[in-house]
Design a protein around this motif. Structure first.
Motif, PDB file in Angstrom:
ATOM      1  N   ALA A  53     -10.304  10.353   0.646  1.00 54.68           N
ATOM      2  CA  ALA A  53     -10.731   9.209  -0.611  1.00 54.68           C
ATOM      3  C   ALA A  53     -11.705   8.672   0.118  1.00 54.68           C
ATOM      4  CB  ALA A  53      -9.768   8.392  -0.879  1.00 54.68           C
ATOM      5  N   LEU A  54     -11.716   8.190   1.441  1.00 55.75           N
ATOM      6  CA  LEU A  54     -12.895   7.708   2.221  1.00 55.75           C
ATOM      7  C   LEU A  54     -14.044   8.751   2.251  1.00 55.75           C
ATOM      8  CD1 LEU A  54     -13.895   5.252   3.480  1.00 55.75           C
ATOM      9  CD2 LEU A  54     -12.853   5.885   5.660  1.00 55.75           C
ATOM     10  N   LEU A  55     -13.750   9.904   2.635  1.00 51.56           N
ATOM     11  CA  LEU A  55     -14.751  10.908   2.831  1.00 51.56           C
ATOM     12  C   LEU A  55     -15.433  11.160   1.618  1.00 51.56           C
ATOM     13  CD1 LEU A  55     -13.038  13.609   5.052  1.00 51.56           C
ATOM     14  CD2 LEU A  55     -14.844  12.115   5.654  1.00 51.56           C
ATOM     15  N   GLU A  56     -14.814  10.837   0.569  1.00 56.71           N
ATOM     16  CA  GLU A  56     -15.450  11.258  -0.810  1.00 56.71           C
ATOM     17  C   GLU A  56     -16.515  10.245  -1.060  1.00 56.71           C
ATOM     18  OE1 GLU A  56     -12.731  11.324  -4.150  1.00 56.71           O
ATOM     19  OE2 GLU A  56     -11.719  13.227  -3.063  1.00 56.71           O
ATOM     20  N   LEU A  57     -16.249   9.151  -0.535  1.00 59.42           N
ATOM     21  CA  LEU A  57     -17.270   7.666  -0.813  1.00 59.42           C
ATOM     22  C   LEU A  57     -18.611   7.945   0.185  1.00 59.42           C
ATOM     23  CD1 LEU A  57     -14.681   5.262  -1.345  1.00 59.42           C
ATOM     24  CD2 LEU A  57     -16.083   6.137  -3.018  1.00 59.42           C
ATOM     25  N   LEU A  58     -18.338   8.500   1.179  1.00 58.62           N
ATOM     26  CA  LEU A  58     -19.519   8.863   2.328  1.00 58.62           C
ATOM     27  C   LEU A  58     -20.710   8.914   1.830  1.00 58.62           C
ATOM     28  CD1 LEU A  58     -17.967  10.309   5.415  1.00 58.62           C
ATOM     29  CD2 LEU A  58     -17.957   8.033   4.934  1.00 58.62           C
ATOM     30  N   PRO A  59     -20.969   9.983   0.810  1.00 59.12           N
ATOM     31  CA  PRO A  59     -22.291  10.131   0.299  1.00 59.12           C
ATOM     32  C   PRO A  59     -23.119   9.190  -0.497  1.00 59.12           C
ATOM     33  CG  PRO A  59     -20.876  12.081  -0.226  1.00 59.12           C
ATOM     34  CD  PRO A  59     -20.013  10.862   0.347  1.00 59.12           C
ATOM     35  N   TRP A  96       0.816  -1.369   0.060  1.00 65.93           N
ATOM     36  CA  TRP A  96       0.065   0.081   0.035  1.00 65.93           C
ATOM     37  C   TRP A  96       1.015   1.261  -0.157  1.00 65.93           C
ATOM     38  CZ3 TRP A  96      -4.974   1.039  -0.671  1.00 65.93           C
ATOM     39  CH2 TRP A  96      -5.382   2.279  -0.353  1.00 65.93           C
ATOM     40  N   ASP A  97       1.906   0.927   0.828  1.00 62.60           N
ATOM     41  CA  ASP A  97       2.941   2.472   0.890  1.00 62.60           C
ATOM     42  C   ASP A  97       3.734   2.765  -0.421  1.00 62.60           C
ATOM     43  OD1 ASP A  97       2.067   3.039   3.637  1.00 62.60           O
ATOM     44  OD2 ASP A  97       3.704   1.637   4.242  1.00 62.60           O
ATOM     45  N   LEU A  98       3.886   1.885  -1.174  1.00 58.81           N
ATOM     46  CA  LEU A  98       4.444   1.705  -2.860  1.00 58.81           C
ATOM     47  C   LEU A  98       3.296   2.112  -3.666  1.00 58.81           C
ATOM     48  CD1 LEU A  98       6.785  -1.564  -2.236  1.00 58.81           C
ATOM     49  CD2 LEU A  98       7.443   0.935  -1.944  1.00 58.81           C
ATOM     50  N   LEU A  99       2.206   2.237  -3.401  1.00 57.54           N
ATOM     51  CA  LEU A  99       1.050   1.969  -4.353  1.00 57.54           C
ATOM     52  C   LEU A  99       0.924   3.784  -4.733  1.00 57.54           C
ATOM     53  CD1 LEU A  99      -0.878   0.626  -6.432  1.00 57.54           C
ATOM     54  CD2 LEU A  99      -2.411   0.737  -4.458  1.00 57.54           C
ATOM     55  N   GLU A 100       0.989   4.027  -5.780  1.00 58.10           N
ATOM     56  CA  GLU A 100       0.821   5.605  -6.127  1.00 58.10           C
ATOM     57  C   GLU A 100      -0.537   5.920  -6.241  1.00 58.10           C
ATOM     58  OE1 GLU A 100       3.628   6.599  -9.476  1.00 58.10           O
ATOM     59  OE2 GLU A 100       5.109   5.659  -8.438  1.00 58.10           O
ATOM     60  N   ALA A 101      -1.217   5.469  -7.465  1.00 64.01           N
ATOM     61  CA  ALA A 101      -2.595   5.526  -7.670  1.00 64.01           C
ATOM     62  C   ALA A 101      -3.215   4.473  -6.939  1.00 64.01           C
ATOM     63  CB  ALA A 101      -2.747   5.453  -9.031  1.00 64.01           C
ATOM     64  N   LYS A 102      -4.076   4.943  -5.894  1.00 65.90           N
ATOM     65  CA  LYS A 102      -4.833   3.934  -5.200  1.00 65.90           C
ATOM     66  C   LYS A 102      -6.435   3.800  -5.345  1.00 65.90           C
ATOM     67  CE  LYS A 102      -1.668   4.684  -1.584  1.00 65.90           C
ATOM     68  NZ  LYS A 102      -0.847   5.579  -0.795  1.00 65.90           N
ATOM     69  N   PRO A 103      -6.905   3.079  -6.194  1.00 68.86           N
ATOM     70  CA  PRO A 103      -8.020   2.952  -6.515  1.00 68.86           C
ATOM     71  C   PRO A 103      -9.163   3.066  -5.488  1.00 68.86           C
ATOM     72  CG  PRO A 103      -6.952   1.199  -7.412  1.00 68.86           C
ATOM     73  CD  PRO A 103      -5.973   1.930  -6.659  1.00 68.86           C
ATOM     74  N   LYS A 104     -10.430   3.497  -5.811  1.00 68.82           N
ATOM     75  CA  LYS A 104     -11.475   3.944  -4.503  1.00 68.82           C
ATOM     76  C   LYS A 104     -11.836   2.562  -3.992  1.00 68.82           C
ATOM     77  CE  LYS A 104     -12.352   8.200  -5.188  1.00 68.82           C
ATOM     78  NZ  LYS A 104     -11.722   9.497  -4.377  1.00 68.82           N
TER      79      LYS A 104
END
Length: 174
Positions: free
Chosen positions: A122-128, A88-96
């Motif tokens: 990113a988690l907050l964007e998914l809340l709605p 995870w720490d190495l991952l640049e683009a983190k899919p939703k």
């Protein structure tokens, strides 16, 4: 003047959403047959096989987005927390989709990780749009929740219940 019913409007909105998602999705899988073999192995529960194959591919080349998702899911379901967080720490683009797995991994592993602002946003964007995101946020950040934030989550709960009720009505009409 033509009147549009609520269900017709809802269908049009869903159709536009599907078209948007399909137009944004770029095919980046090098060999569809190779990917299908790994996907079938994942779906049939051979997680260690999936992990081994994708770990070998990772040494040869960069994994595609779809392969990365399968790799992280296999690490998650095998409870390979150290490897999961390292990757995870190495991952640049983190899919939703992987944001869910990341926060679930933090909760399940009881790892004292510092979540950076981008991951929390990113988690907050998914809340709605996701009851699961709300639940993860509450589990992860629950003790720090302020009373006005609690009211927002209660309103979101009512919104989700309303959507479920409307969906149930639509299904009964068909």
């Amino acid at each position: 003047m033509m009147k549009i019913t609520q269900s017709e409007l809802w269908n049009v909105i869903c159709l536009f959403g599907i078209c948007f998602v399909l137009s944004c999705h770029k095919a980046e899988i090098d060999d569809p047959k190779e990917y299908q073999i790994v996907k079938n192995a994942y779906q049939s529960g051979h997680l260690t096989v999936v992990q081994a194959i994708l770990m070998d591919r990772k040494k040869e080349r960069e994994l595609t987005t779809e392969e990365t998702k399968l790799y992280f899911k296999s690490l998650f379901y095998l409870s390979e927390w150290r490897e999961f967080f390292h990757e995870w720490d190495l991952l640049e683009a983190k899919p939703k989709e992987l944001i869910f797995y990341y926060f679930k991994a933090i909760l399940l592993s009881k790892d004292k990780r510092v979540v950076n602002l981008a991951e929390e946003n990113a988690l907050l964007e998914l809340l709605p749009i996701s009851p699961e995101a709300c639940l993860l946020y509450l589990q992860w950040n629950g003790p720090k929740l302020k009373p006005n934030q609690k009211k927002i989550f209660l309103a979101q709960l009512k919104q989700f219940q309303t959507l479920i009720h409307r969906m149930d009505q639509e299904l009964e009409l068909r």
